[in-house]
Design a protein around this motif. Structure first.
Motif, short mmCIF file in Angstrom:
data_model
loop_
_atom_site.label_atom_id
_atom_site.label_comp_id
_atom_site.label_asym_id
_atom_site.label_seq_id
_atom_site.Cartn_x
_atom_site.Cartn_y
_atom_site.Cartn_z
N ILE A 235 0.85 -1.20 0.00
CA ILE A 235 0.00 0.00 0.00
C ILE A 235 0.88 1.24 0.00
O ILE A 235 1.79 1.38 0.82
N GLN A 236 0.59 2.15 -0.93
CA GLN A 236 1.37 3.38 -1.05
C GLN A 236 0.80 4.46 -0.14
O GLN A 236 -0.42 4.67 -0.08
N CYS A 237 1.67 5.13 0.54
CA CYS A 237 1.25 6.23 1.42
C CYS A 237 0.74 7.39 0.57
O CYS A 237 1.47 7.87 -0.32
N PRO A 238 -0.46 7.88 0.82
CA PRO A 238 -0.98 9.02 0.05
C PRO A 238 -0.28 10.33 0.35
O PRO A 238 -0.44 11.30 -0.39
N GLU A 239 0.53 10.35 1.41
CA GLU A 239 1.20 11.59 1.80
C GLU A 239 2.62 11.66 1.22
O GLU A 239 2.97 12.61 0.52
N CYS A 240 3.46 10.65 1.48
CA CYS A 240 4.86 10.70 1.04
C CYS A 240 5.13 9.76 -0.14
O CYS A 240 6.23 9.74 -0.68
N HIS A 241 4.12 8.95 -0.51
CA HIS A 241 4.17 8.06 -1.69
C HIS A 241 5.13 6.88 -1.54
O HIS A 241 5.43 6.22 -2.53
N GLN A 242 5.59 6.62 -0.34
CA GLN A 242 6.38 5.41 -0.10
C GLN A 242 5.44 4.22 0.07
O GLN A 242 4.30 4.36 0.49
N PHE A 243 5.95 3.02 -0.26
CA PHE A 243 5.15 1.81 -0.11
C PHE A 243 5.43 1.13 1.23
O PHE A 243 6.48 1.35 1.84
N GLY A 244 4.49 0.28 1.64
CA GLY A 244 4.70 -0.53 2.84
C GLY A 244 3.94 -0.08 4.06
O GLY A 244 4.40 -0.27 5.19
N MET A 245 2.77 0.54 3.89
CA MET A 245 1.95 0.93 5.05
C MET A 245 1.51 -0.33 5.80
O MET A 245 1.22 -1.36 5.20
N LYS A 246 1.45 -0.23 7.12
CA LYS A 246 1.08 -1.35 7.97
C LYS A 246 -0.27 -1.10 8.63
O LYS A 246 -0.62 0.04 8.95
N ARG A 247 -1.01 -2.18 8.87
CA ARG A 247 -2.32 -2.09 9.51
C ARG A 247 -2.15 -2.15 11.02
O ARG A 247 -1.65 -3.14 11.58
N ILE A 248 -2.55 -1.08 11.70
CA ILE A 248 -2.46 -1.02 13.15
C ILE A 248 -3.74 -0.42 13.71
O ILE A 248 -4.09 0.73 13.40
N PHE A 288 -0.83 -9.15 -1.98
CA PHE A 288 -0.60 -7.85 -2.61
C PHE A 288 -0.53 -6.73 -1.57
O PHE A 288 0.29 -5.81 -1.70
N LEU A 289 -1.38 -6.81 -0.55
CA LEU A 289 -1.40 -5.76 0.47
C LEU A 289 -0.36 -5.97 1.55
O LEU A 289 -0.06 -5.05 2.32
N GLY A 290 0.17 -7.20 1.65
CA GLY A 290 1.16 -7.48 2.68
C GLY A 290 0.55 -7.70 4.04
O GLY A 290 1.07 -7.21 5.05
N ILE A 291 -0.56 -8.43 4.09
CA ILE A 291 -1.21 -8.75 5.37
C ILE A 291 -1.31 -10.27 5.50
O ILE A 291 -1.26 -10.99 4.52
N ASP A 292 -1.46 -10.74 6.75
CA ASP A 292 -1.49 -12.18 7.02
C ASP A 292 -2.89 -12.71 7.32
O ASP A 292 -3.18 -13.88 7.07
N SER A 293 -3.75 -11.87 7.86
CA SER A 293 -5.04 -12.34 8.37
C SER A 293 -6.07 -12.56 7.26
O SER A 293 -6.37 -11.65 6.48
N VAL A 294 -6.61 -13.78 7.24
CA VAL A 294 -7.69 -14.09 6.29
C VAL A 294 -8.92 -13.26 6.61
O VAL A 294 -9.60 -12.74 5.72
#
Length: 325
Positions: A235-248, A288-294
């Protein structure tokens, strides 16, 4: 305001190339290739949108506009950038957006573009518009519609483009003009075709049938030779455009700038559909999103109201209507 019964949408191929350019690593050897393809497509689309700006000033009671039509024609299709309907005439507008200098040669049906001393040859846009108009006439006849005279014109969007007519062709002088002149050309047609052969009710019947017959171009990403295995996932950050946002705790957090978003996953899901075809399953989404939970993947999928198909175990999802609007 004119009456518009079909609005223009961004071509899917532009969206695909935007996703590719966004997800290719900075130094990837094909980055420039896709940037160039995207730039050309966007230039063409801008030419169409520029015409929309001027035609927005037309009176609603006199005209109907249809934008971005793609209609069946025997075993293939034909496209019309902008179709204007009035009781006394129709106009097919073919929009172009060239840089540099252009010279239209009707003798050999070619457009010669010169930019930075280099010449490129393209097809004759007047012939292109003429063929489209002929196909439209066939479509109207096949659908048992009466119709007034149909004119066709080529609009040139950029004010910086140098337009030449080296052969002094009356056809080029008549049919090619800058986009900003479109309204004046329509006024000329009103003077030329004064007899009304159709009512607004007739026009609406034709317009609705055209819309019903419209078949959007479905682009198969597989035929575009995309470097799918080399694209950045996540997931690309809409602010700085880097990839790898994490779900917290129900939010997406950027590890680079700490930006927080609840909806950043939507853009990533759109990218997946565009790059891999319009279907996704739970496992593909997780990868694709980099998450583990079904369960989280299921929750995310349901949040976009997708169209499900298949059994629960093998369920796949398609994008909802207007997901890319």
């Amino acid at each position: 305001m004119y009456l518009i019964l079909k609005k223009r949408t961004i071509p899917v191929k532009i969206l695909i190339y935007e996703a590719v350019v966004k997800r290719l690593p900075f130094n990837h050897p094909r980055k420039k290739e896709f940037q160039t393809k995207l730039m050309k497509l966007k230039a063409g689309y801008k030419g169409e949108v520029d015409l929309d700006y001027y035609l927005a000033q037309l009176p609603e009671k006199e005209f109907i506009l249809l934008q971005g039509l793609r209609l069946p024609h025997f075993e293939t299709h034909f496209q019309i950038d902008t179709l204007l309907l009035s009781p006394s005439f129709f106009i097919n507008f073919e929009s172009k957006n060239y840089a540099g200098e252009i010279d239209i040669d009707l003798t050999f049906d070619q457009l010669i573009r010169t930019i930075d001393g280099k010449q490129d040859t393209y097809g004759n846009p007047i012939l292109q518009a003429k063929i489209q108009t002929s196909n439209l006439t066939t479509w109207l006849k096949n659908n048992s519609f009466s119709y007034p005279p149909i004119e066709y014109f080529v609009t040139i969007s950029s004010a910086q483009t140098i337009i030449k007519n080296s052969n002094n062709s009356p056809e080029v002088f008549y049919r090619v003009f800058r986009t900003a002149r479109a309204l004046y050309k329509i006024e000329d047609m009103k003077l030329k075709f004064k007899s009304e052969t159709l009512t607004m009710k007739d026009l609406k019947k034709i317009a609705h049938k055209l819309i019903k017959s419209h078949q959007p171009l479905i682009v198969d990403p597989k035929v575009l030779n995309l470097p799918l295995n080399e694209l950045i996932k996540g997931i690309q950050c809409p602010e700085c455009h880097q990839f790898g946002m994490k779900r917290i705790h129900g939010n997406w957090i950027c590890s680079s700038c700490s930006h927080l978003s609840k909806t950043a996953h939507i853009s990533a899901i759109k990218d997946f559909f565009l790059l891999h075809g319009f279907s996704i399953d739970n496992q593909q989404l997780r990868e694709f999103l980099g998450i583990d939970s079904v369960d989280l993947a299921t929750h995310i999928l349901k949040s976009i109201n997708p169209i499900p198909s298949g059994s629960k175990k093998n369920r796949i999802y398609s994008p909802p209507k207007d997901f890319f609007s």
